[in-house]
Scaffold this active site. Structure first.
Site, PDB file in Angstrom:
ATOM      1  N   ASP A  13      75.838  19.704  12.982  1.00 49.74           N
ATOM      2  CA  ASP A  13      75.641  19.922  14.409  1.00 49.74           C
ATOM      3  C   ASP A  13      77.031  19.968  15.058  1.00 49.74           C
ATOM      4  OD1 ASP A  13      74.286  19.874  17.003  1.00 49.74           O
ATOM      5  OD2 ASP A  13      74.950  17.801  17.148  1.00 49.74           O
ATOM      6  N   ASP A  15      77.904  19.724  19.230  1.00 47.09           N
ATOM      7  CA  ASP A  15      78.135  18.847  20.385  1.00 47.09           C
ATOM      8  C   ASP A  15      77.713  17.412  20.082  1.00 47.09           C
ATOM      9  OD1 ASP A  15      78.919  21.154  21.541  1.00 47.09           O
ATOM     10  OD2 ASP A  15      77.257  21.329  22.945  1.00 47.09           O
ATOM     11  N   ASP A 211      73.660  14.136  15.619  1.00 50.17           N
ATOM     12  CA  ASP A 211      73.573  12.955  16.492  1.00 50.17           C
ATOM     13  C   ASP A 211      72.350  12.949  17.398  1.00 50.17           C
ATOM     14  OD1 ASP A 211      74.523  15.118  18.171  1.00 50.17           O
ATOM     15  OD2 ASP A 211      75.078  13.600  19.641  1.00 50.17           O
TER      16      ASP A 211
END
Length: 268
Positions: A13, A15, A211
């Site tokens: 991922d 951001d 996250d």
């Protein structure tokens, strides 16, 4: 634990993971990015961003031409057997999705605003992105992002109507994402791995890092999962039972990203 010389693939991922949540910097991960480049280990970006946003970022990170997963898994790009770039869409394209959303909005008076309806200035205010980046974020191909402004009852009806159109909703950090049904980061990664092997024909050993809740399907699909400490009020809930192959970081963003790779990948 995998070794740096194994046929690894890193699936990440952006951001809040490889990129800092506040500054978008990846500098704390520089050491690992250099190691991956030196070992020719593919870095597969798996993000809600568009292909137009991912490609220049790949150049900056030092992984031009690597496969990637964009728009939360609604779009995958890989090299085919002839060495040509191929884009795989999971279902309806962007124009078809927007047409469907307008029709449902007129029929049921749903109150929402999509990327197609915002001005670039409005999107810059919502996302904090520079106008040039907003233009790239609007170059959507396989999903629409929207802000919901209606009641919970209407939201339930909206989901039901999308289902009948073979579409679904995925929650992102700031927006709801309308995507083809059956798509997502996990499905996209499975498709990518079915259509890719190492130069020697072996299967990749995958390490995934994310996250947010929308990363869970991808983290459930990899061999080793790194759950990076994040800022979302919603936890990352995995369905996998092999806890030895899951690591929760102590640090945020690219510092946590490096911590996860340090934990799983042996460099001896």
């Amino acid at each position: 634990m995998p070794h740096l010389h194994d046929p690894l693939m890193i699936v990440t991922d952006l951001d809040g993971s490889l990129l800092d949540h506040h500054t978008y910097s990846w500098q704390p991960a520089e050491r690992w990015l250099t190691l991956l480049q030196q070992q020719d280990i593919p870095l597969v970006i798996c993000t809600s961003k568009t292909a137009a946003e991912v490609i220049p970022l790949q150049q900056q990170l030092g992984f031009p031409g690597a496969p990637f997963i964009a728009e939360n898994g609604a779009l995958v790009q890989i090299d085919n057997a002839q060495g040509e770039m191929v884009r795989h869409h999971a279902g309806k394209n962007y124009v078809e999705i927007c047409d469907c959303l307008r029709r449902l909005q007129q029929q049921y008076q749903f109150r929402f605003t999509g990327f197609a309806d915002f001005t670039e200035k409005e999107l810059a205010n919502i996302t904090g992105l520079p106008l040039a980046n907003v233009a790239l974020a609007r170059m959507r191909e396989a999903s629409e992002a929207l802000v919901w402004r209606d009641t919970e009852e209407q939201f339930t009806l909206f989901q039901q109507q999308l289902e009948q159109e073979s579409l679904m909703l995925v929650q992102g950090g700031r927006f709801w994402h309308v995507m083809p049904k059956g798509s997502g980061k996990g499905e996209a990664l499975r498709w990518l791995l079915q259509n890719m092997t190492t130069a020697g024909g072996k299967r990749f050993i995958t390490v995934g890092l994310g996250d947010g809740p929308n990363d869970a399907p991808m983290l459930d699909s990899v061999d080793y999962a790194v759950v990076i400490k994040g800022y979302s009020k919603f936890p990352v809930e995995l369905t996998r039972q092999d806890e030895r192959h899951v690591y929760q970081t102590m640090e945020y963003g690219p510092t946590g990203w490096s911590e996860g790779l340090d934990y799983f990948i042996s460099q001896e």
